[in-house]
Design a protein around this motif. Structure first.
Motif, PDB file in Angstrom:
ATOM      1  N   PHE A  77       0.804  -1.220   0.000  1.00 37.03           N
ATOM      2  CA  PHE A  77       0.000   0.000   0.000  1.00 37.03           C
ATOM      3  C   PHE A  77       0.837   1.269   0.000  1.00 37.03           C
ATOM      4  N   ARG A  78       2.158   1.163   0.211  1.00 34.20           N
ATOM      5  CA  ARG A  78       3.014   2.332   0.320  1.00 34.20           C
ATOM      6  C   ARG A  78       3.989   2.388  -0.838  1.00 34.20           C
ATOM      7  N   SER A  79       4.412   3.600  -1.149  1.00 30.42           N
ATOM      8  CA  SER A  79       5.403   3.768  -2.210  1.00 30.42           C
ATOM      9  C   SER A  79       6.777   4.091  -1.638  1.00 30.42           C
ATOM     10  N   VAL A  80       6.927   4.108  -0.324  1.00 26.09           N
ATOM     11  CA  VAL A  80       8.180   4.500   0.308  1.00 26.09           C
ATOM     12  C   VAL A  80       9.251   3.440   0.119  1.00 26.09           C
ATOM     13  N   GLY A  81       8.900   2.183   0.165  1.00 24.44           N
ATOM     14  CA  GLY A  81       9.888   1.121   0.154  1.00 24.44           C
ATOM     15  C   GLY A  81      10.506   0.835  -1.200  1.00 24.44           C
ATOM     16  N   LYS A  82      10.106   1.521  -2.245  1.00 28.34           N
ATOM     17  CA  LYS A  82      10.598   1.197  -3.578  1.00 28.34           C
ATOM     18  C   LYS A  82      11.977   1.779  -3.876  1.00 28.34           C
ATOM     19  N   THR A  83      12.440   2.759  -3.116  1.00 32.08           N
ATOM     20  CA  THR A  83      13.756   3.345  -3.331  1.00 32.08           C
ATOM     21  C   THR A  83      14.691   2.912  -2.209  1.00 32.08           C
ATOM     22  N   SER A  84      15.972   2.938  -2.503  1.00 31.37           N
ATOM     23  CA  SER A  84      16.927   2.505  -1.485  1.00 31.37           C
ATOM     24  C   SER A  84      17.618   3.683  -0.811  1.00 31.37           C
ATOM     25  N   ASN A  85      17.518   4.873  -1.378  1.00 35.48           N
ATOM     26  CA  ASN A  85      18.156   6.050  -0.834  1.00 35.48           C
ATOM     27  C   ASN A  85      17.302   6.611   0.305  1.00 35.48           C
ATOM     28  N   PHE A  86      17.928   6.949   1.435  1.00 34.71           N
ATOM     29  CA  PHE A  86      17.182   7.445   2.593  1.00 34.71           C
ATOM     30  C   PHE A  86      16.505   8.779   2.291  1.00 34.71           C
ATOM     31  N   LYS A  87      17.188   9.628   1.554  1.00 39.38           N
ATOM     32  CA  LYS A  87      16.626  10.942   1.226  1.00 39.38           C
ATOM     33  C   LYS A  87      15.376  10.789   0.363  1.00 39.38           C
ATOM     34  N   ASP A  88      15.407   9.888  -0.607  1.00 36.04           N
ATOM     35  CA  ASP A  88      14.240   9.664  -1.453  1.00 36.04           C
ATOM     36  C   ASP A  88      13.088   9.043  -0.667  1.00 36.04           C
ATOM     37  N   LYS A  89      13.419   8.139   0.248  1.00 33.44           N
ATOM     38  CA  LYS A  89      12.378   7.549   1.091  1.00 33.44           C
ATOM     39  C   LYS A  89      11.699   8.619   1.937  1.00 33.44           C
ATOM     40  N   PHE A  90      12.507   9.523   2.494  1.00 32.21           N
ATOM     41  CA  PHE A  90      11.947  10.575   3.331  1.00 32.21           C
ATOM     42  C   PHE A  90      11.074  11.517   2.505  1.00 32.21           C
ATOM     43  N   LYS A  91      11.520  11.847   1.290  1.00 33.38           N
ATOM     44  CA  LYS A  91      10.728  12.739   0.433  1.00 33.38           C
ATOM     45  C   LYS A  91       9.391  12.111   0.047  1.00 33.38           C
ATOM     46  N   THR A  92       9.404  10.831  -0.312  1.00 29.62           N
ATOM     47  CA  THR A  92       8.140  10.190  -0.683  1.00 29.62           C
ATOM     48  C   THR A  92       7.218  10.029   0.518  1.00 29.62           C
ATOM     49  N   ALA A  93       7.780   9.730   1.694  1.00 28.71           N
ATOM     50  CA  ALA A  93       6.959   9.622   2.907  1.00 28.71           C
ATOM     51  C   ALA A  93       6.362  10.978   3.270  1.00 28.71           C
ATOM     52  N   TRP A  94       7.141  12.041   3.139  1.00 29.22           N
ATOM     53  CA  TRP A  94       6.643  13.383   3.432  1.00 29.22           C
ATOM     54  C   TRP A  94       5.556  13.777   2.431  1.00 29.22           C
ATOM     55  N   GLY A  95       5.742  13.401   1.167  1.00 27.55           N
ATOM     56  CA  GLY A  95       4.722  13.681   0.154  1.00 27.55           C
ATOM     57  C   GLY A  95       3.431  12.936   0.427  1.00 27.55           C
ATOM     58  N   GLU A  96       3.532  11.684   0.850  1.00 30.58           N
ATOM     59  CA  GLU A  96       2.328  10.933   1.202  1.00 30.58           C
ATOM     60  C   GLU A  96       1.637  11.545   2.416  1.00 30.58           C
ATOM     61  N   LEU A  97       2.408  12.032   3.355  1.00 30.39           N
ATOM     62  CA  LEU A  97       1.828  12.642   4.544  1.00 30.39           C
ATOM     63  C   LEU A  97       1.116  13.943   4.199  1.00 30.39           C
ATOM     64  N   ARG A  98       1.711  14.725   3.305  1.00 29.16           N
ATOM     65  CA  ARG A  98       1.118  16.014   2.953  1.00 29.16           C
ATOM     66  C   ARG A  98      -0.123  15.870   2.081  1.00 29.16           C
ATOM     67  N   HIS A  99      -0.137  14.899   1.193  1.00 29.80           N
ATOM     68  CA  HIS A  99      -1.241  14.770   0.246  1.00 29.80           C
ATOM     69  C   HIS A  99      -2.231  13.686   0.652  1.00 29.80           C
TER      70      HIS A  99
END
Length: 95
Positions: free
Chosen positions: A37-59
């Motif tokens: 159900f999440r798109s966070v786990g698809k990248t391995s870079n911590f910065k990209d994971k944080f950006k996608t998690a923050w985007g999911e939280l905001r939207h």
């Protein structure tokens, strides 16, 4: 000597005897409950994971839950500041 060499882990390729795959994958593979159900786990870079998690939280459509989490976080911060005997009077207005 084995000072600088590290041992490699043993790998086992266990295949159950009476199990038919049918394209479902291994029944013994461990995966997180919410990974599909999440798109966070698809990248391995911590910065990209944080950006996608923050985007999911905001939207996210459910803003009540986000506000509730924010309030709980703020309350825990103030409890922590109280426990370490921080002077909380800096948050009040001076006259």
């Amino acid at each position: 000597m084995g000072v600088f060499k590290t041992r490699k882990n043993k790998k086992f390729s266990y295949a159950p005897r009476y199990w038919d795959d049918n394209g479902e994958g291994s029944p013994y593979q461990i995966e997180n409950k919410f990974d599909k159900f999440r798109s966070v786990g698809k990248t391995s870079n911590f910065k990209d994971k944080f950006k996608t998690a923050w985007g999911e939280l905001r939207h996210d459509a459910d803003r009540k839950i986000n506000r509730r989490v924010l309030w709980i976080f703020l309350i825990l911060i103030f409890v922590f500041l109280y426990l370490i005997d921080f002077d909380l009077s800096i948050f009040t207005a001076r006259r």
